[in-house]
Design an enzyme around this catalytic site. Structure first.
Site, PDB file in Angstrom:
ATOM      1  N   ILE A 124       0.836  -1.203   0.000  1.00 38.68           N
ATOM      2  CA  ILE A 124       0.000   0.000   0.000  1.00 38.68           C
ATOM      3  C   ILE A 124       0.867   1.249   0.000  1.00 38.68           C
ATOM      4  CG2 ILE A 124      -1.730   1.317   1.272  1.00 38.68           C
ATOM      5  CD1 ILE A 124      -2.837  -1.290   2.337  1.00 38.68           C
ATOM      6  N   GLY A 147       7.818   6.266   7.410  1.00 34.90           N
ATOM      7  CA  GLY A 147       8.927   6.318   8.341  1.00 34.90           C
ATOM      8  C   GLY A 147       9.006   5.127   9.270  1.00 34.90           C
ATOM      9  N   THR A 204       6.659  -0.481   6.110  1.00 36.49           N
ATOM     10  CA  THR A 204       5.837  -0.663   4.914  1.00 36.49           C
ATOM     11  C   THR A 204       4.505  -1.279   5.297  1.00 36.49           C
ATOM     12  OG1 THR A 204       7.818  -1.001   3.580  1.00 36.49           O
ATOM     13  CG2 THR A 204       5.730  -1.726   2.632  1.00 36.49           C
ATOM     14  N   ASP A 232       2.440  10.703  18.475  1.00 41.35           N
ATOM     15  CA  ASP A 232       2.794  10.901  17.066  1.00 41.35           C
ATOM     16  C   ASP A 232       1.554  11.266  16.244  1.00 41.35           C
ATOM     17  OD1 ASP A 232       4.088   8.886  14.342  1.00 41.35           O
ATOM     18  OD2 ASP A 232       4.473  10.983  14.839  1.00 41.35           O
TER      19      ASP A 232
END
Length: 886
Positions: free
Chosen positions: A17, A21, A24, A148
């Site tokens: 897809i 960072g 995958t 994050d």
């Protein structure tokens, strides 16, 4: 490009897809449960050696327990022999928020305000749930912080749902970075909070700051913090400099700008304390300014971007655009601001709210005992709101003064013997007009601070005696009785005869006993007595006109404070409230750590202000002609629901007090709670919280689910009128008998639905938590084996082959299991052979040629069983197994 790869014989990688960072992400398939999944292969650079991989796994497992409709769920973690780490997650068909932002930037536009507010509000729900999650066994907070928040970690589905991904991964990576010296993930620095950059622990407010940067970018098309390098961006974040003028350029509502600014406050004391606090503001904003169905609008937009239905290159999206589009595209595209050596030269200072002028506080009352250095001639200052009025007692030979408690039945009088002192002597007399003028300049609340009429009487005596030395003689002209009230205008009755209205000076009164009554249309009457003797005169202090207010509380037994002063009254109580001023009332109770307060109570209108007006009940008692106020104390109670994420409203209010699961303030006594969640029926319940209540509240919500069945070979054909005969959820089995198409009322958890139809194979399907429609595609028994079945041939009948007996039972109930499919996989060729299905006794007998096999048993609703075996010709083999439910 196909990347077909099997992980632990359960998850198959089909295609890539995207790569980011943290690794995958692949599109995959759960072979066991026959459903799509997202598979994230964590980048090796983030894992380090074995001890850091273990730490990473522990952090990810800690967040795998998150179960919220706005959080992408982690199903499993798999670690291969090649030291690769895979996170198996819920698959969301759609785009991430970065795709949405770039879609509008490419078209010189920005995300519509209503969608931006909706998206951020949904993420607030996810954060509030995660931040408050507790360990079910210990009850201890898990202290989960995302760390994050960024556009790439917010997923938007084609159904219009908003989901947050990658909880806890940033924390694990940070710990690894401390040992491996790995830097920040590129592109993520601009979304970090100041405290994270300063090396402090990230908190829930850190997530709110990061969400604020995303909100800013959604509304402006530009990042909140930019720079020539990561270092310059970090410097801008830590300085707190943000170009808020871009928000003004977008013609946003003032309320919306304030929400963004508060979420991006540099100081955590000025920032939103919780995600729920921010969500409530967004909810109120949506209700006022953005009516409509944002989820539907977002669904159409995501579908357009994801499927690629924008047929004309560069054309505008189907959603309505902002009315005032700016020609200056620097407000849309991200820029690097610089001015020589000063990186902040072109960045305006953040807007500051003007601070209100502080209200001057009344000076505290002074007395000789309090201030030994005060000269006797100095006039004492007025009593402050936190002090008692000072009482001075004078010798009767010096002042000839008698003081009566005004709350008693005795005469409320000050009697002067004119033969020795006062106006008839050579000393200066009591100038009442001068004193009254001074009192008019005092804050009217002094009547309450001084402790009622007695305090007023004492205060006037003090001032009168201290000012007598050089003042004028008493009221103008000769008088025998002087009567006044606050406010003025009270009718004065002596022995039931009307003499006039206050202020009133009476000259020609005969000696004798008098009954004095003051009547005012807005106040309770005042009754007292006094005596006139030869040569005497009477001067009354101002009568403070009050009206009784009935003050009660739930639970009763609360201490009553009026204008911050304790009254020594316990609810229920009659409280004297001056009619000349509004007052503040506060109740405190030992069973509640939260006081109940109202401000500015007006005795005439009954109006008042309160932060939570629903905790006060007000009514006017016509019989007693007085206001009755009842304050309900609040208790912090945890409210949960199934499913989670329901807004909780109380007593008809339009603004929610919180979202499930969460701690919310509920008043003692009876209240009406309303739980609202999209896709589910509204739940309304009346609760009655007693003073000794120690539990929590839980509500199960239900949704209407439409179930239909069609022939797999003709999915657009008519409904098959199949029978729904069984439903499983949370380990419970319910036998039903419903014909499709059917509307079924289901709770907010996953359900497995079993369907049967003559001439078709029995089918079972899962209905997701937020799913409201299910179409079962049933396979005809006359059709050949479906191509997606892992079967290539049937076993041949040969008496020389081995004899195999399989017996399967339910692990818990010990009942035989019918319909268990058994497959044999040859270990060398990986060819699969369908051996058959168990009968009603849970048995399957079959012959098989010698060789090495892996046997696999499958049944809907049960965990897969497998075992390896070398089969020899002519021998008998028996497999007796207990299968465990999913």
């Amino acid at each position: 490009m196909s990347l077909r790869k099997i992980i632990d014989n359960q998850y198959e990688i089909l295609r890539r897809i995207k790569t980011g960072g943290f690794g995958t992400i692949y599109y995959g398939w759960d072979i066991t449960l026959d459903r799509p999944v997202a598979i994230k292969e964590v980048a090796q650079s983030l894992l380090g050696d074995k001890q850091y991989m273990d730490m990473f796994v522990d952090e990810a497992l800690n967040t795998a327990r998150l179960n919220h409709p706005n959080i992408v769920q982690i199903y499993s973690l798999r670690r291969t022999s090649e030291n690769n780490l895979y996170i198996i997650m819920q698959f969301v068909e759609g785009i991430d928020l970065r795709d949405l932002i770039e879609y509008f930037i490419e078209r010189d536009g920005r995300v519509p305000e209503n969608l931006a507010v909706f998206i951020i509000g949904e993420i607030c729900k996810a954060l509030e749930y995660a931040h408050n999650l507790k360990d079910r066994r210990t009850g201890q907070s898990l202290n989960i912080v995302h760390r994050d928040i960024s556009p790439s970690n917010i997923m938007l589905s084609v159904e219009g749902a908003v989901n947050l991904i990658d909880f806890g991964i940033a924390k694990a990576r940070h710990r690894v970075a401390q040992k491996t010296q790995t830097g920040f993930v590129k592109g993520k620095v601009a979304y970090l909070s100041p405290e994270q950059l300063e090396g402090r622990d990230a908190t829930r407010q850190s997530d709110i700051f990061s969400l604020g940067t995303v909100f800013y970018e959604l509304l402006t098309g530009c990042q909140a913090f930019v720079g020539d390098s990561d270092f310059s961006i970090m410097k801008n974040i830590m300085s707190g400099r943000i170009d808020f003028s871009r928000l003004n350029d977008q013609d946003l509502t003032p309320d919306l700008r304030e929400i963004v600014k508060k979420s991006l406050a540099r100081d955590t004391a000025d920032r939103y304390k919780t995600a729920n606090e921010m969500y409530v503001d967004l909810y109120e904003l949506t209700r006022k300014h953005y009516p409509g169905e944002p989820m539907s609008d977002l669904s159409r937009l995501v579908h357009e971007i994801h499927i690629g239905e924008d047929t004309v290159p560069g054309s505008e999206p189907s959603l309505p655009q902002p009315e005032d589009e700016k020609s200056d595209q620097q407000n849309i595209k991200t820029q690097v601001l610089s001015a020589g050596d000063n990186p902040f030269a072109e960045i305006s200072e953040p807007e500051q709210k003007p601070k209100p002028e502080p209200k001057p506080k009344p000076e505290p009352e002074a007395s000789e005992s309090d201030h030994p250095k005060q000269k006797p001639s100095e006039t004492p200052s007025q009593p402050g709101p936190g002090e008692e009025a000072k009482t001075q007692i004078f010798n009767s030979e010096e002042a000839r003064t008698v003081v009566h408690d005004t709350s008693s039945a005795e005469a409320r009088t000050v009697i002067h013997d004119t033969s020795q002192a006062g106006a008839r002597s050579g000393r200066g007399g009591f100038n009442f007009n001068s004193i009254a003028a001074n009192f008019k300049r005092i804050d009217s609340r002094v009547w309450i601070y001084a402790g009622g009429s007695l305090g007023v009487l004492i205060l006037i005596l003090i001032l009168a005696l201290l000012l007598r030395g050089g003042g004028e003689s008493g009221p103008v002209g000769d008088y025998r009785v002087w009567i006044n009230s606050a406010p003025e205008g009270a009718e004065v009755y002596l022995n039931d005869e009307l003499y006039g209205k206050t202020p009133l000076q009476l000259v020609e009164l005969e000696d004798g006993e008098y009954d004095l009554r003051l009547l005012h249309p807005e106040a309770d009457p005042i009754d007292t007595q006094f005596v006139l003797t030869e040569g005497s005169e009477v001067t009354f202090p101002n009568f403070v006109l009050t009206r009784e207010v009935y003050v009660n509380s739930i639970p009763q037994g609360a201490e009553v404070y009026v204008n911050s002063r304790e009254t020594d009254l316990i609810t229920p109580a009659l409280v004297d409230v001056p009619i000349m001023d509004s007052v503040n009332i506060r109740l405190e109770h030992e069973n509640s750590k939260y006081p109940v307060k109202l401000a500015g109570f007006e005795i005439e209108s009954g109006e008042f202000q309160a932060d939570d007006d629903y905790i006060w009940e007000k009514q006017f008692n016509e019989d007693d002609e007085r206001w009755e106020l009842t304050g309900r104390f609040l208790k912090e109670i945890t409210i949960s629901s199934k499913p989670q994420g329901a807004d909780v409203l109380i007593d008809g209010r339009e603004t929610p007090i919180g979202q499930t699961p969460g701690k919310m303030m509920i008043p003692f006594g009876s209240s009406k709670l309303t739980l609202v969640k999209a896709g589910f029926e509204t739940k309304v319940r009346t609760v009655n919280i007693a003073s000794d209540f120690k539990g929590s509240l839980f509500y199960e919500m239900f949704r209407q689910v439409k179930i239909s069945a069609v022939d797999k070979s003709d999915p657009d054909g008519p409904d098959l009128k199949a029978t729904v005969y069984k439903i499983e959820s949370e380990g419970k089995v319910s036998q039903v008998n419903e014909k499709t198409p059917s509307q079924m009322l289901l709770s907010g958890v996953e359900h497995r639905i079993y369907l049967a139809k003559d001439g078709y194979r029995d089918t079972s399907l899962i209905i997701g938590v937020n799913q409201n429609e299910l179409v079962a595609k049933m396979t005809s028994k006359s059709e050949t084996q479906a191509s997606d079945q892992p079967v290539v041939r049937k076993p041949e009948e040969d008496k020389d082959k081995a004899q195999l007996l399989f017996i399967f039972t339910d692990r818990k109930s010990k009942e035989p299991l019918e319909g268990v499919d058994v497959v044999a996989e040859e270990k060398d060729t990986r060819e699969r052979i369908l051996l058959g299905s168990t009968n009603s006794e849970g048995r399957l007998e079959v012959r098989l040629a010698e060789g090495k096999y892996k046997f696999i048993a499958n049944k809907d609703g049960y965990r897969e069983w497998d075992d390896g075996e070398k089969i020899s010709k002519g021998k008998n083999y028996k497999y007796k197994k207990k299968l465990r439910r999913d």
